[in-house]
Motif scaffolding. Sequence first.
Motif, PDB file in Angstrom:
ATOM      1  N   GLU A 170       1.746   1.126  -0.931  1.00  0.00           N
ATOM      2  CA  GLU A 170       1.855   1.940  -0.388  1.00  0.00           C
ATOM      3  C   GLU A 170       2.298   2.624  -0.128  1.00  0.00           C
ATOM      4  O   GLU A 170       3.294   2.172   0.746  1.00  0.00           O
ATOM      5  N   ASP A 171       2.300   3.856   0.454  1.00  0.00           N
ATOM      6  CA  ASP A 171       3.600   5.244   0.735  1.00  0.00           C
ATOM      7  C   ASP A 171       3.129   5.657   1.209  1.00  0.00           C
ATOM      8  O   ASP A 171       4.951   6.487   2.253  1.00  0.00           O
ATOM      9  N   GLU A 172       2.961   5.082   2.588  1.00  0.00           N
ATOM     10  CA  GLU A 172       3.191   5.999   4.109  1.00  0.00           C
ATOM     11  C   GLU A 172       3.268   4.640   4.969  1.00  0.00           C
ATOM     12  O   GLU A 172       2.545   3.755   4.767  1.00  0.00           O
ATOM     13  N   ASP A 225      -3.061   1.254  -2.416  1.00  0.00           N
ATOM     14  CA  ASP A 225      -3.275   2.580  -1.827  1.00  0.00           C
ATOM     15  C   ASP A 225      -3.634   2.958  -3.147  1.00  0.00           C
ATOM     16  O   ASP A 225      -3.429   3.256  -3.974  1.00  0.00           O
ATOM     17  N   MET A 230      -4.074   6.754  -3.251  1.00  0.00           N
ATOM     18  CA  MET A 230      -3.262   7.762  -3.721  1.00  0.00           C
ATOM     19  C   MET A 230      -1.902   7.374  -3.238  1.00  0.00           C
ATOM     20  O   MET A 230      -0.968   7.298  -2.770  1.00  0.00           O
ATOM     21  N   LYS A 237     -10.020   4.121   4.678  1.00  0.00           N
ATOM     22  CA  LYS A 237      -9.197   3.879   6.174  1.00  0.00           C
ATOM     23  C   LYS A 237      -9.665   5.268   6.728  1.00  0.00           C
ATOM     24  O   LYS A 237     -10.255   6.146   6.375  1.00  0.00           O
TER      25      LYS A 237
HETATM   26 CA    CA Z   1      -0.616   7.061  -0.543  1.00  0.00          CA
END
Ligand code: CA
Length: 229
Positions: free
Chosen positions: A9-11, A53, A55, A105
Amino acid sequence: MAANILVVEDEPAIQELLTFNLQQAGHHTLNAASAEQAFGMLRETLPDLILLDWMLPGVSGIEFARRLKADAYTKAIPIIMLTARGEEQDKIVGFDTGADDYITKPFSPRELMARIKAVLRRRAPQMTDDPVETGGLRLDPSSHRVTAGGKPVELGPTEFRLLHFLMTHAERVHSRSQLLDQVWGNQVFVEDRTVDVHIRRLRRALEDTGHEFLIQTVRGSGYRFSEHA
Ligand code: CA
């Protein structure tokens, strides 16, 4: 049910929230902010499950899932995809990503944990705390107790894990290297004959009550747990 879960997950805020909730539930977590980073981690160790994730910057979640499912080394790892509400969710259903489940989400921690448990139960029954009972044997992961014909059986930790795996994957033949991967974990470098040593100990522990026949040798292939002689 403590599983090793890789969170891709990038966030940072969501990563943190997921990690917190997973650890609260007793899981161990590994974190990656991109598919590229996750690929590197998978070369070191295989997790029991991946939260992915959709995205991601660079290689997308879908592409990452496809690559994992196309590789014999990683294809058995269950994947739960994280998506945003709306369009992504529709797309993911249409795509054949190989993901075992997906969750939208924002999600509640309770729902996430329930999904994780369901996927683990389906894909890796030995990861859950559900008691298993076959062929007169009863194994309870939460109390770490085994009984044979109602009598307690003393097992070492490796024999316990080995029996748990065999009972949750009964009637199938497992090669020594498959058992090493599943019971010892792929990061441990042990010889194939180690499996034979522990199988012998397991059989000896089951001899008193006459249950050793459940652990069967399949010549040239490996071992099998079966009620049928
Ligand atoms: Ca993302």
